[in-house]
Motif scaffolding. Structure first.
Motif, mmCIF file in Angstrom:
data_model
loop_
_atom_site.group_PDB
_atom_site.id
_atom_site.type_symbol
_atom_site.label_atom_id
_atom_site.label_comp_id
_atom_site.label_asym_id
_atom_site.label_seq_id
_atom_site.Cartn_x
_atom_site.Cartn_y
_atom_site.Cartn_z
ATOM 1 N N ARG A 223 0.909 -1.264 0.059
ATOM 2 C CA ARG A 223 0.045 -0.021 -0.093
ATOM 3 C C ARG A 223 0.884 1.407 0.110
ATOM 4 N NH1 ARG A 223 -3.619 -1.719 4.835
ATOM 5 N NH2 ARG A 223 -5.100 -3.264 4.085
ATOM 6 N N GLN A 224 2.025 1.103 0.820
ATOM 7 C CA GLN A 224 2.770 2.430 0.747
ATOM 8 C C GLN A 224 3.611 2.627 -0.414
ATOM 9 O OE1 GLN A 224 5.548 1.232 4.132
ATOM 10 N NE2 GLN A 224 3.596 1.794 5.794
ATOM 11 N N LYS A 225 3.834 1.467 -1.339
ATOM 12 C CA LYS A 225 4.357 1.487 -2.484
ATOM 13 C C LYS A 225 3.515 1.984 -3.467
ATOM 14 C CE LYS A 225 8.393 0.744 -4.996
ATOM 15 N NZ LYS A 225 9.565 1.280 -4.839
ATOM 16 N N PHE A 226 2.305 1.177 -3.530
ATOM 17 C CA PHE A 226 1.361 1.396 -4.939
ATOM 18 C C PHE A 226 0.247 1.969 -4.476
ATOM 19 C CE2 PHE A 226 3.904 -2.688 -5.565
ATOM 20 C CZ PHE A 226 4.732 -2.093 -6.337
ATOM 21 N N GLY A 227 0.027 2.250 -3.305
ATOM 22 C CA GLY A 227 -1.507 2.730 -3.087
ATOM 23 C C GLY A 227 -2.533 1.839 -2.479
ATOM 24 N N ARG A 228 -3.683 2.164 -2.058
ATOM 25 C CA ARG A 228 -4.658 1.536 -1.354
ATOM 26 C C ARG A 228 -5.254 0.287 -2.290
ATOM 27 N NH1 ARG A 228 -6.492 3.249 3.077
ATOM 28 N NH2 ARG A 228 -8.300 1.872 2.928
ATOM 29 N N ASN A 229 -5.122 0.258 -3.520
ATOM 30 C CA ASN A 229 -5.668 -0.730 -4.498
ATOM 31 C C ASN A 229 -4.610 -2.016 -4.639
ATOM 32 O OD1 ASN A 229 -8.190 0.704 -4.457
ATOM 33 N ND2 ASN A 229 -7.401 1.961 -6.330
ATOM 34 N N SER A 230 -3.575 -2.021 -3.740
ATOM 35 C CA SER A 230 -2.741 -2.866 -4.099
ATOM 36 C C SER A 230 -2.974 -4.221 -3.152
ATOM 37 C CB SER A 230 -1.510 -2.257 -3.659
ATOM 38 O OG SER A 230 -1.263 -2.040 -2.394
ATOM 39 N N ASP A 231 -3.920 -4.308 -2.240
ATOM 40 C CA ASP A 231 -4.224 -5.452 -1.789
ATOM 41 C C ASP A 231 -4.245 -6.910 -2.441
ATOM 42 O OD1 ASP A 231 -3.951 -3.601 0.520
ATOM 43 O OD2 ASP A 231 -6.122 -4.060 1.432
ATOM 44 N N ILE A 232 -5.116 -6.787 -3.479
ATOM 45 C CA ILE A 232 -5.269 -7.964 -4.143
ATOM 46 C C ILE A 232 -3.896 -8.456 -4.566
ATOM 47 C CG2 ILE A 232 -6.395 -9.065 -6.444
ATOM 48 C CD1 ILE A 232 -8.752 -7.130 -5.947
ATOM 49 N N ASN A 233 -3.318 -7.746 -5.413
ATOM 50 C CA ASN A 233 -1.838 -7.981 -5.972
ATOM 51 C C ASN A 233 -0.994 -8.724 -4.564
ATOM 52 O OD1 ASN A 233 -2.271 -7.392 -8.647
ATOM 53 N ND2 ASN A 233 -1.407 -5.497 -8.471
ATOM 54 N N ALA A 234 -1.033 -7.980 -3.576
ATOM 55 C CA ALA A 234 -0.073 -8.487 -2.351
ATOM 56 C C ALA A 234 -0.780 -9.978 -2.118
ATOM 57 C CB ALA A 234 -0.445 -7.644 -1.096
ATOM 58 N N GLU A 235 -2.210 -10.102 -1.994
ATOM 59 C CA GLU A 235 -2.495 -11.483 -1.575
ATOM 60 C C GLU A 235 -2.089 -12.525 -2.629
ATOM 61 O OE1 GLU A 235 -6.024 -13.624 0.248
ATOM 62 O OE2 GLU A 235 -6.163 -11.502 0.322
ATOM 63 N N MET A 236 -2.230 -12.035 -3.859
ATOM 64 C CA MET A 236 -1.710 -13.044 -5.090
ATOM 65 C C MET A 236 -0.375 -13.349 -5.010
ATOM 66 S SD MET A 236 -1.826 -12.284 -9.257
ATOM 67 C CE MET A 236 -0.227 -11.193 -9.020
#
Length: 420
Positions: A223-236
């Motif tokens: 989130r700090q790197k890419f913004g709030r919409n990165s949770d799905i990619n983080a989980e993937m």
């Protein structure tokens, strides 16, 4: 007790090149590549056999560069229909070992052999039998990754089976920490060069670093790197690094109705004039509508995309617009496409164009209007579609396609942009 799940990813080595060598045994010991037509700006290496790769030739490089590395290479023009036929033959071989076979690409397929072991032996024996049968019946050499899930089978194939002499590798769940985690993060499935660079700057140079970072913390870092919409990619990425994948091997995954029907075309030269561009937009609209009519659907939203040739200074756009009523009539879609293109085109040279229809609905149910000639056009296009289905798309076409700007004549002899 439920048996351990066994999934394989079978990959055909240098598929297009291997098919050509199987069809031409006298070329067995020669470096061979499959490449597009250099005269139409498509002289790109699509496949290179191991002998050609040993000369430094790689896929996606230009034919000119490949010839500089190895002047004696044998160059074969792609035959897409033949490759599709061979791929279907190989699929039938896989299905003789399991009814759970899911195509991943033309040369890669997942096979779930969990229930096949009582018939064909251990997972390694099944993989060897598949390998032998494919080679005997088609001349193609396959590599198989063996594991407990689709994502780990894919990595087992790409990271190990493709690199050892047997062309086989089994990756167990208990092996992840020892074999997968020490590898550089760029070896992780779905981690491209840009994401690899990001992982390294985030202090995660290996797959193990991603796997052992608690999911909540990984989400926070991304989130700090890419913004709030990165949770799905983080989980993937967390799931891939930990080998977590419950998705089934689904034989009919690619037979579900699409959400969008589209075509795009890379042009043989820069198109500067609207009159030339409109010819391509008409040809693309016709291809899209022809497919929709064949599927029995109409589209309610039209999309147009354009791209210039200079990748260092990219120009282009992709826009969509809702039409008054869903349709699959070429002239109606084309009119909407031209309006949308004119609204967003910046008058720069165009090298690539695309048209698509989405929000698909039943093609037999539509609002009748007193002010259009839809029924007349539908009757005409049913007749032309029947002719094209029987004799090919070149049997009848619009006059503008015979101009210098038109590409329909050339495309009629190709599949997926390549010759049959």
């Amino acid at each position: 007790m439920k048996p351990e799940r066994i999934v394989m990813l079978a990959d055909c080595q240098s598929f297009y090149a291997s098919v050509e060598k199987a069809s031409n045994p006298h070329l067995k010991d020669k470096p061979l590549v499959v490449a597009g037509d250099p005269e139409r700006r498509s002289g790109i290496i699509l496949a290179a056999c191991p002998l050609a790769k040993a000369k430094g030739i790689t896929t996606a490089e230009t034919l000119r560069t490949a010839l500089a590395k190895c002047p004696e290479i044998v160059i074969m023009r792609p035959r897409m229909q033949h490759y599709i036929d061979v791929s279907m033959q190989i699929t039938a071989i896989y299905r003789s070992f399991s009814d759970l076979v899911e195509p991943y690409s033309i040369d890669e397929q997942f096979i779930d052999v969990t229930g096949s072991q009582s018939l064909f032996g251990t997972p390694l024996q099944i993989a060897q039998s598949i390998q032998d049968k494919v080679r005997k019946e088609t001349g193609i050499y396959t590599r198989l990754g063996i594991s407990y899930s689709k994502v780990t089978a894919k990595m087992a194939c790409d990271l190990w089976a493709k690199k050892n002499d047997l062309g086989l590798f089994a990756l167990r769940k208990t092996d992840l920490s020892e074999k997968l985690w020490p590898l550089p993060v760029d070896k992780m499935f779905m981690a491209g060069s840009r994401m690899t660079a990001h992982f390294i700057t985030m202090g995660m140079p290996t797959i193990g670093h991603v796997a052992q970072t608690p999911l909540a913390k990984l989400k926070q870092i991304m989130r700090q790197k890419f913004g709030r919409n990165s949770d799905i990619n983080a989980e993937m990425y967390y799931r891939i690094a930990n080998g977590i994948d419950d998705s089934p091997v689904a034989p009919y995954t690619h037979e579900e109705p699409p959400k969008q029907v589209g075509h795009q075309m890379t042009l043989p030269r820069d198109y500067y004039k609207l009159e030339e561009i409109k010819v391509i937009l008409l040809e693309l609209s016709e291809l899209v509508c022809q497919r929709c009519r064949g599927m029995g659907v109409m589209g309610g939203v039209v999309s147009v995309g354009a791209m210039g040739a200079d990748y260092d200074k990219p120009t282009g756009f992709h826009r969509q617009s809702k039409m008054p009523d869903p349709t699959n009539v070429t002239n109606q879609v084309y009119d909407a496409v031209v309006r949308l293109f004119n609204e967003h085109w910046g008058r720069y040279p165009v090298r690539k164009l695309g048209v698509s229809l989405s929000q698909l609905s039943n093609g037999d149910q539509y609002q009748v209007s007193l002010f259009d000639n839809r029924e007349k056009y539908r009757a005409l296009e049913r007749a032309t579609d029947a002719l094209k289905q029987k004799y090919g798309n070149a049997v009848i076409m619009r006059a503008v396609s015979k101009t210098d700007a038109g590409q329909a004549v050339d495309r009629a002899g190709k599949i997926g942009g390549h010759y049959l």
